[in-house]
Design an enzyme around this catalytic site. Sequence first.
Site, PDB file in Angstrom:
ATOM      1  N   SER A 145       0.969  -1.225  -0.197  1.00 24.73           N
ATOM      2  CA  SER A 145      -0.015  -0.130  -0.031  1.00 24.73           C
ATOM      3  C   SER A 145       0.914   1.313  -0.102  1.00 24.73           C
ATOM      4  CB  SER A 145      -1.051   0.022   1.442  1.00 24.73           C
ATOM      5  OG  SER A 145      -1.765   1.280   1.255  1.00 24.73           O
ATOM      6  N   TYR A 156      -1.372   0.159  10.385  1.00 24.63           N
ATOM      7  CA  TYR A 156      -1.471  -0.658   8.977  1.00 24.63           C
ATOM      8  C   TYR A 156      -0.330  -0.277   8.286  1.00 24.63           C
ATOM      9  CZ  TYR A 156      -3.629  -0.795   4.324  1.00 24.63           C
ATOM     10  OH  TYR A 156      -3.479  -1.437   2.977  1.00 24.63           O
TER      11      TYR A 156
END
Length: 261
Positions: A145, A156
Site C-alpha cells: 500500500s 496498518y
Amino acid sequence: MRHPDRFKDQVMVVTGAAQGIGRGVALAAAGEGAQLVLADRSPLVNEVAQEASALGARVVVAEVDLETYAGASAMVAQALDGYGRIDVLVNNVGGTIWAKPYQEYEEDQIEAEIRRSLFPTLWSCRAVLPSMIARRAGAIVNVSSIATRGIYRIPYSAAKGGVNALTASLAFEHAEDGIRVNAVATGGTEAPPRKVPRNPTPLSAQEETWYAGIVEQTRSSSLMKRYGTIDEQVGAILFLASNEASYITGTVLPVGGGDQG
C-alpha cells in the site's frame, strides 16, 4: 487489456480472493488461462470460485485463516495436492480495520492490525517457498500500500512497510532459486461495499471525521487527484506475476496515481 493465454497451464494461488482486488485478480487470471487456488476465511470465496469456473478455470478453494501459519500451510498443501506445484502466489490479504490517530489505538487494536496486514503475507511466503525452491521457479506478488506514508492508520502503515521489506529481502535471498518477488503498493481504490466488513462496529461521528481525513489525504497525495479502480490494480499485479516481468524482482510498484507512498 487482457491476454487470453498469458497464464495458460500455470497454477496461481490468490489469497483474500472472496472480494475486492483479490476477486478481481482471480477472475482476470481465470480469463487468461490460469488454474487457481482461491484462499479466504470467508465462505464467499466459493461464489468467486464458481465465477472463475464459468470462465474455464479449474479451481481449488481453501477456506483458511491466513493470520496463522497453520492456515497458510493448509492452503499450500491443498494447492500441491490438487496440482503438484505452485507457479504464482498473489498475497492479497490485508486492510485497515480502524481509522484514527495513533495515540487513539488500543494495544489489542495495534496487534490486530499487524496480524491482519503483515502476518498473512509472512506466513504464505514461508509456506510456499520450499516447493518453489525445489522446482527452482516461481513468482510471488505481494499487495502492499502507498499508505506506508499516510495518516490515521499507523499500525496498518507499519504492517505494509513490513511487506515492502519482506519483498525486497526475499527477492535478494531467492533470486538464485529462480524465484521472483515483487509488490504492488496499491493506492486508494474504488470498490463495491465489502460483504464482510473489516470492522463491523458502526463508526462514531469522530471516527467518520478521521476516515474522511484519510480519503482527503489519499486524493490530495495522488497527482491524478482520484482513487483508482480494481482493474487498474489487477493489471499491475498480473503484469508482475507474468513472464512479461521476467527480469523484474525486488520491486515495489506504486499504483496510486503518482503517489509514491
